[in-house]
Design a protein around this motif. Structure first.
Motif, PDB file in Angstrom:
ATOM      1  N   GLY A   1       6.789  13.365  -1.364  1.00 26.74           N
ATOM      2  CA  GLY A   1       5.900  12.396  -0.735  1.00 26.74           C
ATOM      3  C   GLY A   1       6.089  11.000  -1.295  1.00 26.74           C
ATOM      4  N   ALA A   2       6.292  10.918  -2.607  1.00 23.12           N
ATOM      5  CA  ALA A   2       6.503   9.618  -3.235  1.00 23.12           C
ATOM      6  C   ALA A   2       7.778   8.965  -2.724  1.00 23.12           C
ATOM      7  CB  ALA A   2       6.560   9.773  -4.751  1.00 23.12           C
ATOM      8  N   LEU A   3       8.835   9.740  -2.605  1.00 22.61           N
ATOM      9  CA  LEU A   3      10.096   9.177  -2.111  1.00 22.61           C
ATOM     10  C   LEU A   3       9.955   8.677  -0.679  1.00 22.61           C
ATOM     11  CD1 LEU A   3      12.711  11.677  -3.562  1.00 22.61           C
ATOM     12  CD2 LEU A   3      12.436   9.266  -4.157  1.00 22.61           C
ATOM     13  N   ALA A   4       9.244   9.432   0.152  1.00 26.62           N
ATOM     14  CA  ALA A   4       9.042   8.993   1.533  1.00 26.62           C
ATOM     15  C   ALA A   4       8.265   7.680   1.570  1.00 26.62           C
ATOM     16  CB  ALA A   4       8.297  10.074   2.311  1.00 26.62           C
ATOM     17  N   ASP A   5       7.260   7.556   0.693  1.00 25.85           N
ATOM     18  CA  ASP A   5       6.476   6.319   0.652  1.00 25.85           C
ATOM     19  C   ASP A   5       7.297   5.157   0.097  1.00 25.85           C
ATOM     20  OD1 ASP A   5       4.335   7.606   1.744  1.00 25.85           O
ATOM     21  OD2 ASP A   5       3.125   7.658  -0.088  1.00 25.85           O
ATOM     22  N   PHE A   6       8.103   5.410  -0.926  1.00 26.17           N
ATOM     23  CA  PHE A   6       8.972   4.355  -1.459  1.00 26.17           C
ATOM     24  C   PHE A   6       9.936   3.848  -0.377  1.00 26.17           C
ATOM     25  CE2 PHE A   6       8.539   5.829  -6.105  1.00 26.17           C
ATOM     26  CZ  PHE A   6       7.742   4.754  -6.435  1.00 26.17           C
ATOM     27  N   GLU A   7      10.498   4.774   0.392  1.00 24.70           N
ATOM     28  CA  GLU A   7      11.434   4.377   1.445  1.00 24.70           C
ATOM     29  C   GLU A   7      10.719   3.575   2.536  1.00 24.70           C
ATOM     30  OE1 GLU A   7      13.102   8.117   2.517  1.00 24.70           O
ATOM     31  OE2 GLU A   7      14.525   8.126   0.834  1.00 24.70           O
ATOM     32  N   ARG A   8       9.487   3.956   2.841  1.00 27.54           N
ATOM     33  CA  ARG A   8       8.719   3.188   3.820  1.00 27.54           C
ATOM     34  C   ARG A   8       8.418   1.795   3.283  1.00 27.54           C
ATOM     35  NH1 ARG A   8       8.235   1.696   8.720  1.00 27.54           N
ATOM     36  NH2 ARG A   8       6.120   1.479   9.541  1.00 27.54           N
ATOM     37  N   TYR A   9       8.116   1.706   1.988  1.00 25.72           N
ATOM     38  CA  TYR A   9       7.904   0.394   1.369  1.00 25.72           C
ATOM     39  C   TYR A   9       9.136  -0.476   1.517  1.00 25.72           C
ATOM     40  CZ  TYR A   9       8.050  -3.051  -2.385  1.00 25.72           C
ATOM     41  OH  TYR A   9       8.216  -4.212  -3.095  1.00 25.72           O
ATOM     42  N   LEU A  10      10.307   0.069   1.249  1.00 21.38           N
ATOM     43  CA  LEU A  10      11.543  -0.702   1.358  1.00 21.38           C
ATOM     44  C   LEU A  10      11.790  -1.147   2.790  1.00 21.38           C
ATOM     45  CD1 LEU A  10      13.848   1.370  -1.033  1.00 21.38           C
ATOM     46  CD2 LEU A  10      12.800  -0.862  -1.489  1.00 21.38           C
ATOM     47  N   ASP A  11      11.409  -0.321   3.765  1.00 14.90           N
ATOM     48  CA  ASP A  11      11.558  -0.708   5.177  1.00 14.90           C
ATOM     49  C   ASP A  11      10.663  -1.893   5.528  1.00 14.90           C
ATOM     50  OD1 ASP A  11      13.383   1.305   5.641  1.00 14.90           O
ATOM     51  OD2 ASP A  11      11.900   2.721   6.413  1.00 14.90           O
ATOM     52  N   LEU A  12       9.465  -1.937   4.928  1.00 13.52           N
ATOM     53  CA  LEU A  12       8.470  -2.937   5.305  1.00 13.52           C
ATOM     54  C   LEU A  12       8.489  -4.184   4.429  1.00 13.52           C
ATOM     55  CD1 LEU A  12       5.433  -0.555   5.904  1.00 13.52           C
ATOM     56  CD2 LEU A  12       6.697  -1.794   7.665  1.00 13.52           C
ATOM     57  N   ALA A  13       9.087  -4.093   3.235  1.00 15.57           N
ATOM     58  CA  ALA A  13       9.020  -5.191   2.278  1.00 15.57           C
ATOM     59  C   ALA A  13       9.700  -6.439   2.804  1.00 15.57           C
ATOM     60  CB  ALA A  13       9.644  -4.773   0.947  1.00 15.57           C
ATOM     61  N   ASP A  14       9.160  -7.575   2.429  1.00 11.49           N
ATOM     62  CA  ASP A  14       9.754  -8.858   2.788  1.00 11.49           C
ATOM     63  C   ASP A  14      11.186  -8.928   2.258  1.00 11.49           C
ATOM     64  OD1 ASP A  14      10.199 -11.959   2.240  1.00 11.49           O
ATOM     65  OD2 ASP A  14       8.612 -11.755   3.740  1.00 11.49           O
ATOM     66  N   PRO A  15      12.106  -9.525   3.018  1.00 15.95           N
ATOM     67  CA  PRO A  15      13.514  -9.565   2.587  1.00 15.95           C
ATOM     68  C   PRO A  15      13.726 -10.174   1.210  1.00 15.95           C
ATOM     69  CG  PRO A  15      13.331 -10.234   4.881  1.00 15.95           C
ATOM     70  CD  PRO A  15      11.926 -10.101   4.364  1.00 15.95           C
ATOM     71  N   ASP A  16      12.888 -11.126   0.807  1.00 18.10           N
ATOM     72  CA  ASP A  16      13.073 -11.748  -0.502  1.00 18.10           C
ATOM     73  C   ASP A  16      12.170 -11.137  -1.577  1.00 18.10           C
ATOM     74  OD1 ASP A  16      10.676 -12.689   0.392  1.00 18.10           O
ATOM     75  OD2 ASP A  16      11.129 -14.827   0.137  1.00 18.10           O
ATOM     76  N   ALA A  17      11.530  -9.986  -1.272  1.00 18.92           N
ATOM     77  CA  ALA A  17      10.689  -9.326  -2.270  1.00 18.92           C
ATOM     78  C   ALA A  17      11.555  -8.683  -3.344  1.00 18.92           C
ATOM     79  CB  ALA A  17       9.813  -8.267  -1.600  1.00 18.92           C
TER      80      ALA A  17
ATOM     81  N   GLU B   1       0.830  -1.203   0.000  1.00 21.33           N
ATOM     82  CA  GLU B   1       0.000   0.000   0.000  1.00 21.33           C
ATOM     83  C   GLU B   1       0.868   1.258   0.000  1.00 21.33           C
ATOM     84  OE1 GLU B   1      -2.943  -0.165  -0.752  1.00 21.33           O
ATOM     85  OE2 GLU B   1      -3.416  -2.255  -0.309  1.00 21.33           O
ATOM     86  N   TRP B   2       2.006   1.208   0.673  1.00 17.85           N
ATOM     87  CA  TRP B   2       2.944   2.343   0.632  1.00 17.85           C
ATOM     88  C   TRP B   2       3.529   2.508  -0.770  1.00 17.85           C
ATOM     89  CZ3 TRP B   2       3.545   5.748   4.591  1.00 17.85           C
ATOM     90  CH2 TRP B   2       3.063   5.359   5.842  1.00 17.85           C
ATOM     91  N   ARG B   3       3.848   1.396  -1.407  1.00 21.94           N
ATOM     92  CA  ARG B   3       4.370   1.455  -2.776  1.00 21.94           C
ATOM     93  C   ARG B   3       3.325   2.049  -3.718  1.00 21.94           C
ATOM     94  NH1 ARG B   3       4.188  -3.950  -5.841  1.00 21.94           N
ATOM     95  NH2 ARG B   3       2.025  -3.244  -5.681  1.00 21.94           N
ATOM     96  N   ASP B   4       2.085   1.583  -3.587  1.00 20.71           N
ATOM     97  CA  ASP B   4       1.034   2.067  -4.484  1.00 20.71           C
ATOM     98  C   ASP B   4       0.771   3.551  -4.265  1.00 20.71           C
ATOM     99  OD1 ASP B   4       0.880  -0.457  -5.473  1.00 20.71           O
ATOM    100  OD2 ASP B   4      -1.144  -0.900  -4.721  1.00 20.71           O
ATOM    101  N   ARG B   5       0.791   3.984  -2.997  1.00 14.42           N
ATOM    102  CA  ARG B   5       0.567   5.416  -2.760  1.00 14.42           C
ATOM    103  C   ARG B   5       1.702   6.241  -3.332  1.00 14.42           C
ATOM    104  NH1 ARG B   5      -0.433   8.293   3.055  1.00 14.42           N
ATOM    105  NH2 ARG B   5       1.844   8.166   3.144  1.00 14.42           N
ATOM    106  N   ALA B   6       2.920   5.703  -3.281  1.00 17.29           N
ATOM    107  CA  ALA B   6       4.046   6.411  -3.883  1.00 17.29           C
ATOM    108  C   ALA B   6       3.829   6.613  -5.376  1.00 17.29           C
ATOM    109  CB  ALA B   6       5.343   5.640  -3.639  1.00 17.29           C
TER     110      ALA B   6
END
Length: 261
Positions: free
Chosen positions: A219-235, A203-208
């Protein structure tokens, strides 16, 4: 209806709840005290189908499936048209008020309903006018949605909880707005999805991505960075990682070209 009230601030929610109550009274009047559980379940489904589909004309909107109004419950009730999940919400809520044991089913790509008063539960496709589906029918439906290699198993008929139903309606609404290039409304829906599930990386990626379409680079960069923090290690995060690096450079280049640097 709460989702719809976000789009229509003066929405009279009680009015639509009263309509559902009226449908439920009609269903209750048609229920039969059959002796066996299976007969009662079939009679329940027949009563719901008669009232909603035959008497009041609810039907799946096959012509404008992705119309945002198919994800706004008040418009579904007014237009008597909807997509599987919003028709299912009407069906479920009328059944609940009439004392009928139904649950939603988050089937992949096509929301279903099941009557849990019998074992095994009866599977109902409200988009097809309340048709009862066999396992063979479920396999055919799955294949039509996901290709001939998709294999049906009954774990796909697990009950959906209310939070899951709300999230699925919101995702459908977000998709509908994006298809219409209405990114401002899509952004509001994305915010609702993040509020519901703040650790859902996608959802963070999509909002970005939506924010990029609105030229909100920061705002997009902040959301992309949050996505990377939350993403599964093998994503597979390579594209997002590249975006985090390249978007600021592109933004700076555009600003310099406009004489702002």
């Amino acid at each position: 209806l709460a989702i719809a009230s976000g789009e229509h601030l003066r929405l009279d929610i009680d009015h639509y709840l009263d309509i559902l109550e009226g449908f439920a009274r009609e269903v209750t009047a048609r229920r039969r005290p059959d002796a066996t559980a299976s007969a009662r379940a079939l009679a329940d489904i027949a009563a719901l189908n008669d009232v909603l589909f035959h008497e009041h004309g609810f039907a799946g909107d096959r012509e404008e499936y992705f119309n945002p109004e198919n994800s706004l419950l008040h418009r579904v009730i007014e237009r008597r048209r909807g997509m599987p999940i919003t028709l299912a919400i009407v069906y479920l809520e009328v059944a609940r008020r009439a004392g009928i044991s139904l649950e939603g089913v988050g089937f992949p790509g096509h929301f279903l309903v099941k009557h849990t008063g019998v074992v095994p539960a009866l599977i109902i496709d409200v988009f097809a006018g309340g048709a009862i589906l066999s396992d063979y029918d479920c396999q055919a439906l799955l294949g039509s949605l996901h290709g001939p290699d998709a294999r049906f198993h009954r774990s796909l008929l697990t009950s959906a909880n209310r939070l899951g139903i709300i999230a699925r309606v919101l995702r459908n609404l977000k998709t509908a707005y994006i298809r219409e290039d209405d990114f401002r409304r899509a952004l509001g829906v994305s915010q609702c999805l993040i509020d519901l599930d703040p650790v859902n990386a996608f959802e963070w990626r999509d909002r970005a991505l939506v924010r990029l379409r609105l030229d909100d680079t920061h705002g997009a960069l902040a959301d992309f960075e949050r996505y990377l923090d939350l993403a599964d290690p093998d994503a597979d995060t390579e594209e997002v990682e590249e975006a985090v690096v390249s978007v600021p450079r592109l933004h700076a280049k555009m600003n310099c070209g406009a004489g702002w640097c």
